[in-house]
Design an enzyme around this catalytic site. Structure first.
Site, short mmCIF file in Angstrom:
data_model
loop_
_atom_site.label_atom_id
_atom_site.label_comp_id
_atom_site.label_asym_id
_atom_site.label_seq_id
_atom_site.Cartn_x
_atom_site.Cartn_y
_atom_site.Cartn_z
N LYS A 24 -70.50 18.62 39.08
CA LYS A 24 -71.58 19.52 38.65
C LYS A 24 -72.17 20.27 39.85
O LYS A 24 -72.36 21.48 39.82
CB LYS A 24 -72.72 18.73 37.95
CG LYS A 24 -72.26 17.98 36.71
CD LYS A 24 -73.40 17.23 36.03
CE LYS A 24 -74.02 16.14 36.88
NZ LYS A 24 -73.14 15.00 37.19
N ARG B 73 -80.82 14.71 31.05
CA ARG B 73 -79.93 13.56 31.12
C ARG B 73 -80.18 12.57 30.00
O ARG B 73 -79.51 11.54 29.92
CB ARG B 73 -80.23 12.83 32.42
CG ARG B 73 -79.20 13.04 33.48
CD ARG B 73 -79.74 12.30 34.69
NE ARG B 73 -78.70 11.86 35.54
CZ ARG B 73 -78.29 12.56 36.58
NH1 ARG B 73 -78.77 13.75 36.84
NH2 ARG B 73 -77.36 12.06 37.36
N ARG C 51 -67.21 11.15 48.78
CA ARG C 51 -68.13 12.28 48.93
C ARG C 51 -68.98 12.14 50.20
O ARG C 51 -69.43 11.07 50.56
CB ARG C 51 -69.07 12.36 47.73
CG ARG C 51 -70.19 13.40 47.97
CD ARG C 51 -70.98 13.74 46.77
NE ARG C 51 -71.58 12.59 46.14
CZ ARG C 51 -72.15 12.63 44.94
NH1 ARG C 51 -72.16 13.76 44.26
NH2 ARG C 51 -72.69 11.55 44.42
N ARG D 131 -74.28 9.16 50.37
CA ARG D 131 -75.47 8.81 49.58
C ARG D 131 -75.51 7.31 49.30
O ARG D 131 -74.47 6.72 49.00
CB ARG D 131 -75.46 9.59 48.25
CG ARG D 131 -75.90 11.02 48.43
CD ARG D 131 -75.75 11.90 47.22
NE ARG D 131 -75.94 11.27 45.93
CZ ARG D 131 -75.83 11.91 44.78
NH1 ARG D 131 -75.54 13.22 44.77
NH2 ARG D 131 -76.01 11.30 43.65
N ARG E 225 -74.16 3.74 37.31
CA ARG E 225 -74.44 5.15 36.95
C ARG E 225 -73.52 5.60 35.81
O ARG E 225 -73.96 6.31 34.90
CB ARG E 225 -74.27 6.05 38.18
CG ARG E 225 -75.40 5.86 39.18
CD ARG E 225 -75.04 6.41 40.54
NE ARG E 225 -74.83 7.83 40.54
CZ ARG E 225 -74.16 8.49 41.51
NH1 ARG E 225 -73.65 7.82 42.52
NH2 ARG E 225 -74.02 9.79 41.44
P1 AP5 Z 1 -70.19 16.62 43.00
O1 AP5 Z 1 -70.07 18.09 42.81
O2 AP5 Z 1 -71.10 16.11 44.08
O3 AP5 Z 1 -70.43 15.89 41.61
P2 AP5 Z 1 -71.74 15.80 40.72
O4 AP5 Z 1 -71.29 15.85 39.29
O5 AP5 Z 1 -72.77 16.77 41.16
O6 AP5 Z 1 -72.14 14.31 41.09
P3 AP5 Z 1 -73.54 13.64 41.37
O7 AP5 Z 1 -73.22 12.23 41.82
O8 AP5 Z 1 -74.36 14.46 42.31
O9 AP5 Z 1 -74.13 13.62 39.99
P4 AP5 Z 1 -75.21 12.71 39.51
O10 AP5 Z 1 -75.50 13.40 38.26
O11 AP5 Z 1 -74.92 11.27 39.40
O12 AP5 Z 1 -76.26 12.71 40.72
P5 AP5 Z 1 -77.61 13.49 40.90
O13 AP5 Z 1 -77.72 13.87 42.32
O14 AP5 Z 1 -77.79 14.52 39.86
O15 AP5 Z 1 -68.69 16.07 43.31
C1 AP5 Z 1 -68.46 14.71 43.61
C2 AP5 Z 1 -67.35 14.62 44.68
O16 AP5 Z 1 -66.12 15.10 44.14
C3 AP5 Z 1 -67.62 15.49 45.93
O17 AP5 Z 1 -67.14 14.81 47.05
C4 AP5 Z 1 -66.82 16.77 45.66
O18 AP5 Z 1 -66.41 17.39 46.88
C5 AP5 Z 1 -65.64 16.23 44.87
N1 AP5 Z 1 -65.12 17.18 43.90
C6 AP5 Z 1 -65.85 17.95 43.03
N2 AP5 Z 1 -65.04 18.68 42.26
C7 AP5 Z 1 -63.76 18.36 42.65
C8 AP5 Z 1 -62.46 18.77 42.21
N3 AP5 Z 1 -62.31 19.64 41.20
N4 AP5 Z 1 -61.38 18.23 42.81
C9 AP5 Z 1 -61.52 17.32 43.80
N5 AP5 Z 1 -62.70 16.89 44.28
C10 AP5 Z 1 -63.82 17.40 43.69
O19 AP5 Z 1 -78.67 12.32 40.56
C11 AP5 Z 1 -78.84 11.19 41.40
C12 AP5 Z 1 -79.87 10.26 40.80
O20 AP5 Z 1 -81.14 10.94 40.66
C13 AP5 Z 1 -79.57 9.74 39.38
O21 AP5 Z 1 -78.72 8.61 39.39
C14 AP5 Z 1 -80.98 9.41 38.87
O22 AP5 Z 1 -81.45 8.19 39.39
C15 AP5 Z 1 -81.82 10.55 39.46
N6 AP5 Z 1 -81.92 11.70 38.55
C16 AP5 Z 1 -81.43 12.96 38.77
N7 AP5 Z 1 -81.68 13.76 37.71
C17 AP5 Z 1 -82.35 12.98 36.81
C18 AP5 Z 1 -82.84 13.23 35.50
N8 AP5 Z 1 -82.71 14.43 34.90
N9 AP5 Z 1 -83.45 12.20 34.86
C19 AP5 Z 1 -83.60 10.99 35.42
N10 AP5 Z 1 -83.14 10.69 36.65
C20 AP5 Z 1 -82.51 11.68 37.33
#
Ligand code: AP5
Length: 215
Positions: free
Chosen positions: A13, A88, A127, A160, A171
């Protein structure tokens, strides 16, 4: 344009939201990045969020809704954006609808990124993220030119704390239980389009472009 990206942790994402920002000027609103900044700055929000994030759990809905309303419609609000990581849960999606109605805003797309969970766990373990500008790298598929340094700004790359294997499993479980029901929520509203997140990040981006270019 206003887009929501949904999909399991690590599906890409953030990577795709950064591409949409570069190509279409849609501001990336990553609730994960907003929370990590709050943690770094030791704000009240950050201290509340930290204990949930480090366990891989979700921050409470009321806290997230307040944060998102301020970010999307407060001072310096963007006209066009991609929401990365919000909503979410179903209560967050319902709350977002209420907020959009209040401000007369309209959602254009909800894009579901799909990939199997084994692949996702491998992506997350490799990552690395820039501490300064939040650029995303992958040691296997998209490594930085200089180990440990961001190509864009020279900032330090870090792993992270929630990308440890045990936390990743938690997660993914929470995604299945609390976030996956959003697929039906947005399908019923005829806003949802699914995109295959396998292949290179450029290939995935082209699929998204094809979808949103048609509107
Ligand atoms: P990346 O693009 O970083 O993936 P992502 O889907 O953004 O993953 P996140 O882990 O950031 O999502 P998340 O939703 O768990 O975390 P968030 O920060 O929102 O890609 C991942 C890896 O793959 C990278 O190394 C990238 O280079 C690689 N990659 C990508 N595409 C690729 C491809 N096509 N081919 C090969 N490699 C590829 O949230 C973190 C925490 O915050 C949550 O757990 C929660 O505690 C809290 N939080 C955030 N939002 C909320 C909410 N709305 N409500 C409640 N808690 C929340």
């Amino acid at each position: 344009m206003k887009i929501i990206l949904i999909g399991p942790p690590g599906v890409g994402k953030g990577t795709q939201a950064q591409k949409l920002q570069q190509s279409h000027g849609l501001r990336q609103i990553s609730t994960g990045d907003l929370l990590r900044t709050a943690i770094r700055n030791r704000t009240t929000l950050g201290m509340t969020a930290e204990r949930y994030i480090n366990r891989g759990e979700l921050v409470p809905d009321n806290v997230m809704l307040e944060l998102i309303e301020e970010t999307l419609f407060g001072e310096n609000a963007p006209d066009a954006f991609t929401l990365d990581g919000f909503p979410r849960t179903v209560p967050q999606a319902e709350g977002l609808e209420t907020i959009f109605t209040r401000y007369g805003a309209r959602l254009d797309w909800v894009v579901l990124l799909e990939a199997d969970h084994d692949l996702i766990a491998r992506r997350l373990a490799a990552r690395r993220t820039c501490r300064q500008c939040s650029a995303i790298y992958n040691l296997l598929t998209n490594p930085p030119h200089q180990p440990g340094r961001c190509d864009a700004c020279g900032g330090e790359l870090y792993q992270r704390p929630d990308d440890q294997l045990a936390t990743i499993a938690n997660r993914l479980r929470i995604y299945r239980e609390q976030t996956a029901p959003l697929v039906e929520f947005y399908r019923e509203r005829q806003l949802l389009s699914a995109v295959d997140a396998l292949g290179t990040s450029d290939a995935v981006y082209q699929r998204i472009e094809k979808l949103i270019g048609g509107k």
